[in-house]
Design an enzyme around this catalytic site. Structure first.
Site, PDB file in Angstrom:
ATOM      1  N   CYS A  48     -17.980   3.622 -25.745  1.00 36.25           N
ATOM      2  CA  CYS A  48     -17.834   4.951 -25.174  1.00 36.25           C
ATOM      3  C   CYS A  48     -18.570   5.126 -23.865  1.00 36.25           C
ATOM      4  O   CYS A  48     -19.292   4.241 -23.412  1.00 36.25           O
ATOM      5  CB  CYS A  48     -18.366   5.981 -26.168  1.00 36.25           C
ATOM      6  SG  CYS A  48     -17.746   5.716 -27.825  1.00 36.25           S
ATOM      7  N   GLY A  74     -13.502   5.306 -22.469  1.00 34.67           N
ATOM      8  CA  GLY A  74     -13.001   5.884 -23.695  1.00 34.67           C
ATOM      9  C   GLY A  74     -11.910   6.891 -23.429  1.00 34.67           C
ATOM     10  O   GLY A  74     -12.108   7.802 -22.622  1.00 34.67           O
ATOM     11  N   ASN A 148     -23.314   5.836 -27.407  1.00 34.88           N
ATOM     12  CA  ASN A 148     -22.499   4.688 -26.999  1.00 34.88           C
ATOM     13  C   ASN A 148     -23.123   3.450 -27.621  1.00 34.88           C
ATOM     14  O   ASN A 148     -24.299   3.171 -27.385  1.00 34.88           O
ATOM     15  CB  ASN A 148     -22.493   4.569 -25.468  1.00 34.88           C
ATOM     16  CG  ASN A 148     -21.816   3.301 -24.968  1.00 34.88           C
ATOM     17  OD1 ASN A 148     -22.160   2.792 -23.913  1.00 34.88           O
ATOM     18  ND2 ASN A 148     -20.863   2.789 -25.706  1.00 34.88           N
ATOM     19  N   GLY A 149     -22.320   2.714 -28.379  1.00 34.22           N
ATOM     20  CA  GLY A 149     -22.821   1.495 -29.017  1.00 34.22           C
ATOM     21  C   GLY A 149     -22.448   1.468 -30.473  1.00 34.22           C
ATOM     22  O   GLY A 149     -21.765   2.367 -30.965  1.00 34.22           O
ATOM     23  N   CYS A 281     -25.098  -6.547 -22.590  1.00 30.99           N
ATOM     24  CA  CYS A 281     -23.749  -7.019 -22.940  1.00 30.99           C
ATOM     25  C   CYS A 281     -23.063  -7.605 -21.711  1.00 30.99           C
ATOM     26  O   CYS A 281     -22.748  -6.902 -20.756  1.00 30.99           O
ATOM     27  CB  CYS A 281     -22.922  -5.853 -23.472  1.00 30.99           C
ATOM     28  SG  CYS A 281     -21.182  -6.259 -23.653  1.00 30.99           S
ATOM     29  N   TYR A 287     -15.211  -7.068 -18.336  1.00 34.87           N
ATOM     30  CA  TYR A 287     -14.070  -6.176 -18.504  1.00 34.87           C
ATOM     31  C   TYR A 287     -14.415  -4.694 -18.472  1.00 34.87           C
ATOM     32  O   TYR A 287     -13.709  -3.889 -17.906  1.00 34.87           O
ATOM     33  CB  TYR A 287     -13.371  -6.494 -19.841  1.00 34.87           C
ATOM     34  CG  TYR A 287     -12.301  -5.490 -20.216  1.00 34.87           C
ATOM     35  CD1 TYR A 287     -11.036  -5.570 -19.644  1.00 34.87           C
ATOM     36  CD2 TYR A 287     -12.563  -4.461 -21.116  1.00 34.87           C
ATOM     37  CE1 TYR A 287     -10.055  -4.638 -19.966  1.00 34.87           C
ATOM     38  CE2 TYR A 287     -11.590  -3.527 -21.438  1.00 34.87           C
ATOM     39  CZ  TYR A 287     -10.338  -3.627 -20.859  1.00 34.87           C
ATOM     40  OH  TYR A 287      -9.377  -2.720 -21.164  1.00 34.87           O
ATOM     41  N   ASP A 391      -6.734 -13.484 -15.027  1.00 37.51           N
ATOM     42  CA  ASP A 391      -7.033 -12.336 -15.893  1.00 37.51           C
ATOM     43  C   ASP A 391      -8.481 -12.473 -16.364  1.00 37.51           C
ATOM     44  O   ASP A 391      -9.058 -13.561 -16.310  1.00 37.51           O
ATOM     45  CB  ASP A 391      -6.072 -12.274 -17.085  1.00 37.51           C
ATOM     46  CG  ASP A 391      -5.986 -10.860 -17.676  1.00 37.51           C
ATOM     47  OD1 ASP A 391      -6.719  -9.958 -17.208  1.00 37.51           O
ATOM     48  OD2 ASP A 391      -5.183 -10.652 -18.606  1.00 37.51           O
ATOM     49  N   ASP A 392      -9.057 -11.344 -16.801  1.00 36.38           N
ATOM     50  CA  ASP A 392     -10.478 -11.392 -17.161  1.00 36.38           C
ATOM     51  C   ASP A 392     -10.728 -12.009 -18.527  1.00 36.38           C
ATOM     52  O   ASP A 392     -11.781 -12.593 -18.764  1.00 36.38           O
ATOM     53  CB  ASP A 392     -11.078  -9.974 -17.130  1.00 36.38           C
ATOM     54  CG  ASP A 392     -10.445  -9.100 -18.186  1.00 36.38           C
ATOM     55  OD1 ASP A 392      -9.318  -8.625 -17.969  1.00 36.38           O
ATOM     56  OD2 ASP A 392     -11.055  -8.907 -19.251  1.00 36.38           O
ATOM     57  N   CYS A 429     -17.167  -8.464 -31.525  1.00 35.19           N
ATOM     58  CA  CYS A 429     -18.388  -7.778 -31.108  1.00 35.19           C
ATOM     59  C   CYS A 429     -18.786  -6.767 -32.185  1.00 35.19           C
ATOM     60  O   CYS A 429     -17.959  -5.985 -32.636  1.00 35.19           O
ATOM     61  CB  CYS A 429     -18.169  -7.050 -29.790  1.00 35.19           C
ATOM     62  SG  CYS A 429     -19.656  -6.193 -29.237  1.00 35.19           S
ATOM     63  N   CYS A 482     -19.844 -12.986 -27.980  1.00 35.97           N
ATOM     64  CA  CYS A 482     -18.377 -13.100 -28.038  1.00 35.97           C
ATOM     65  C   CYS A 482     -17.914 -14.466 -27.539  1.00 35.97           C
ATOM     66  O   CYS A 482     -16.778 -14.864 -27.778  1.00 35.97           O
ATOM     67  CB  CYS A 482     -17.706 -11.959 -27.272  1.00 35.97           C
ATOM     68  SG  CYS A 482     -18.353 -11.674 -25.620  1.00 35.97           S
TER      69      CYS A 482
HETATM   70  P1  AMP Z   1      -4.600  -9.769 -25.624  1.00 34.24           P
HETATM   71  O1  AMP Z   1      -3.170  -9.489 -25.390  1.00 34.24           O
HETATM   72  O2  AMP Z   1      -5.023  -9.300 -27.000  1.00 34.24           O
HETATM   73  O3  AMP Z   1      -4.967 -11.211 -25.395  1.00 34.24           O
HETATM   74  O4  AMP Z   1      -5.455  -8.895 -24.610  1.00 34.24           O
HETATM   75  C1  AMP Z   1      -5.847  -9.400 -23.367  1.00 34.24           C
HETATM   76  C2  AMP Z   1      -5.954  -8.280 -22.367  1.00 34.24           C
HETATM   77  O5  AMP Z   1      -6.748  -7.232 -22.903  1.00 34.24           O
HETATM   78  C3  AMP Z   1      -6.606  -8.733 -21.078  1.00 34.24           C
HETATM   79  O6  AMP Z   1      -5.720  -8.428 -20.033  1.00 34.24           O
HETATM   80  C4  AMP Z   1      -7.899  -7.927 -20.972  1.00 34.24           C
HETATM   81  O7  AMP Z   1      -8.040  -7.379 -19.677  1.00 34.24           O
HETATM   82  C5  AMP Z   1      -7.741  -6.825 -21.976  1.00 34.24           C
HETATM   83  N1  AMP Z   1      -8.964  -6.580 -22.748  1.00 34.24           N
HETATM   84  C6  AMP Z   1     -10.005  -7.390 -22.995  1.00 34.24           C
HETATM   85  N2  AMP Z   1     -10.925  -6.791 -23.769  1.00 34.24           N
HETATM   86  C7  AMP Z   1     -10.464  -5.550 -24.048  1.00 34.24           C
HETATM   87  C8  AMP Z   1     -10.964  -4.427 -24.798  1.00 34.24           C
HETATM   88  N3  AMP Z   1     -12.126  -4.475 -25.428  1.00 34.24           N
HETATM   89  N4  AMP Z   1     -10.200  -3.315 -24.854  1.00 34.24           N
HETATM   90  C9  AMP Z   1      -9.010  -3.262 -24.233  1.00 34.24           C
HETATM   91  N5  AMP Z   1      -8.482  -4.276 -23.501  1.00 34.24           N
HETATM   92  C10 AMP Z   1      -9.186  -5.421 -23.408  1.00 34.24           C
END
Ligand code: AMP
Length: 504
Positions: A48, A74, A148-149, A281, A287, A391-392, A429, A482
């Site tokens: 959050c 959030g 938050n947490g 974290c 992200y 992608d991240d 997490c 993670c």
């Molecule tokens: P997935 O399709 O489940 O592999 O989701 C990957 C995508 O979700 C990536 O493009 C990330 O940017 C995004 N992502 C990573 N962590 C989170 C999170 N905690 N909540 C929402 N999106 C996320």
């Protein structure tokens, strides 16, 4: 050993059920808590944003703006609780900040102190009673709390509080803190310290009373929390991007383990237990936080992400014509990757920023609609090109699979090399980032080559954990559970598998 990969079902995207049911509550000191049956508490995941103001005639308006800047933390629901020095006033609903609050509603929140909360959307818990701030009456008056947490011992604490007769209104672990304060003895600060010393896990907290605002950060400092100032008033926010919007200056972080009391006499700091280590974290950098925020002692998130991209480029050389990000979170890392690799950068995927929860998804007529409505490839740019796509993170793998397909079919790409600017996500997490169970995390159950096959990329590379730690300043102060299953805060004597079960 072979593994079957079952993609998670597409996120249901029906009509927003709460859009027209805006509920509000005004809280007076005499209000009695309502009994709401809680059959099974499965642990609610709090991911959050929190924001607070002390000593400003426009405390509520500033809080509204602060929540607006923290909307990315959030989207399930928001609330503001204000104080005029005598009474607390509460307005909260499910939905987005801009949809919830209007002038009329903000006018119902008078006073010079206010706290606000944005709650993250997670399955099964999108109910109004879990939206914060939580307000409660106790022996010494009224208090409101915004958290938050995630607490790792909330279940145990809740069970013993219920044994003693406590009645919970929500399924949120934040309510445990309220009950612990109410059940403690002594003056208010003794009660707060006594309560906080019993909880374990991640907590950045704001507590509002009639005449004061208290900001708390857990001894590990898992979630960010910063102190700022505007027009002589104190501001507290999850991220500094909220200071920028209201023109506040950053003063410092709330220290891990600090209980900062902001009242008529100014600032006063109490200390919780001293921690043996920090556990900031690292996923906030990858992200969760906004790139324009400076967190964990003033480290800029954009800088970090760019550096992750540079390091990724140093670690994984690929012959390609173009670097493109998966917007938005992949953008800084893609710029860094391009700068380091000298492969040109461009926006090959365009994101529709207006996708809400309200549209109705066609049943069968359009394939991969969920991703298509959000992202569209620029065919003229991509056709015939070998792409590095940044992608991240990969969580379940479903997004990446769709993006790779979209880039080949819609974009006409000649090659798709997916590069992830974080290490493989192998552990859920327990401290407030909403990741699925271990078995749903594709990298925890599959080799990288198996993941590559599943998402149908020509190649797949992740940033190494060593590479990540080279970039992050003082990496020993970060939680990287993670990526390495090294959980700094766990239940004493309990195993990871049990934690998995408890939290899901
Ligand atoms: P997935 O399709 O489940 O592999 O989701 C990957 C995508 O979700 C990536 O493009 C990330 O940017 C995004 N992502 C990573 N962590 C989170 C999170 N905690 N909540 C929402 N999106 C996320």
């Amino acid at each position: 050993m072979t593994h079957d990969i079952h993609p998670a079902p597409q996120e249901a995207m029906g009509v927003n059920p709460w859009r027209n049911r805006k509920l509000s509550r005004r809280v007076y000191p005499k209000a009695t808590p309502r009994l709401v049956g809680v059959k099974l508490w499965s642990g609610v995941h709090e991911e959050c944003g929190i924001f607070g103001v002390y000593g400003h005639p426009e405390a509520t308006n500033l809080t509204y703006l602060g929540l607006y800047a923290l909307q990315h933390r959030g989207q399930e629901g928001s609330g503001i609780c204000s104080s005029d020095g005598r009474h607390l006033f509460l307005e909260k609903s499910r939905g987005l900040v801009a949809d919830i609050f209007n002038e009329k509603r903000l006018r119902r929140l008078p006073g010079h102190i206010a706290i606000g909360h944005n709650r993250y959307s997670t399955a099964g818990s999108s109910i109004l009673k879990n939206v914060q701030p939580i307000v409660a009456n106790f022996a010494l008056g009224t208090l409101a709390i915004a958290h938050n947490g995630n607490l790792v011992n909330a279940l145990k604490l809740r069970a013993s509080l219920e044994d003693e007769g406590a009645i919970f209104q929500s399924t949120s672990d934040s309510e445990v803190i309220v009950h612990l304060i109410a059940h403690s003895k002594g003056d208010f600060y003794e009660r707060v310290l006594h309560a906080l010393k019993q909880i374990s896990g991640a907590f950045s907290l704001l507590i509002l009373r009639e005449k004061e605002l208290i900001a708390v950060r857990d001894p590990y400092g898992v979630r960010p929390l910063s102190l700022g100032m505007k027009d002589g008033a104190y501001i507290v926010a999850s991220e500094t991007c909220a200071f920028d919007l209201i023109g506040a200056i950053y003063i410092r972080d709330i220290e891990p383990g600090e209980v900062l009391i902001i009242g008529e006499e100014g600032l006063r700091s109490l200390r919780l237990l001293n921690s043996t280590r920090r556990a900031f974290c690292v996923f906030e950098f990858i992200y969760f936080s906004r790139p324009d925020s400076n967190i964990f002692g003033g480290v800029n998130v954009n800088e970090m992400r760019k550096e992750f991209g540079r390091q990724l480029a140093r670690e994984s050389h690929t012959e390609a014509d173009l670097v493109i990000p998966v917007p938005d979170s992949g953008v800084p890392a893609a710029i860094g990757f391009s700068e380091e690799s000298k492969i040109p950068f461009d926006f090959g995927l365009i994101r529709n920023h207006y996708v809400g929860r309200t549209f109705i998804e066609p049943k069968h007529s359009i394939r991969h609609f969920g991703v298509k409505i959000k992202l569209n490839p620029v065919r003229k740019l991509l056709e015939g090109k070998r792409l590095v796509v940044i992608d991240d993170s990969i969580v379940r793998g479903t997004t990446s699979k769709k993006i790779v397909k979209m880039l080949r079919e819609g974009g006409g790409a000649a090659g798709v090399h997916l590069m992830i600017s974080s290490p493989p996500t192998i552990g859920p997490c327990f401290y407030g980032i909403d990741t699925p169970t271990r078995k749903e995390l594709i990298a925890s159950t599959h080799l990288i080559e198996e993941v590559r096959k599943y998402i149908t990329a020509d190649s797949l590379a992740y940033l190494s954990l060593e590479g990540l730690k080279k970039i992050v300043p003082d990496p020993q102060d970060y939680c990287t559970a993670c990526f390495d299953n090294n959980y700094p805060l766990s239940f004493p004597g309990e195993h990871l598998e049990q934690m998995d079960l408890l939290f899901r």
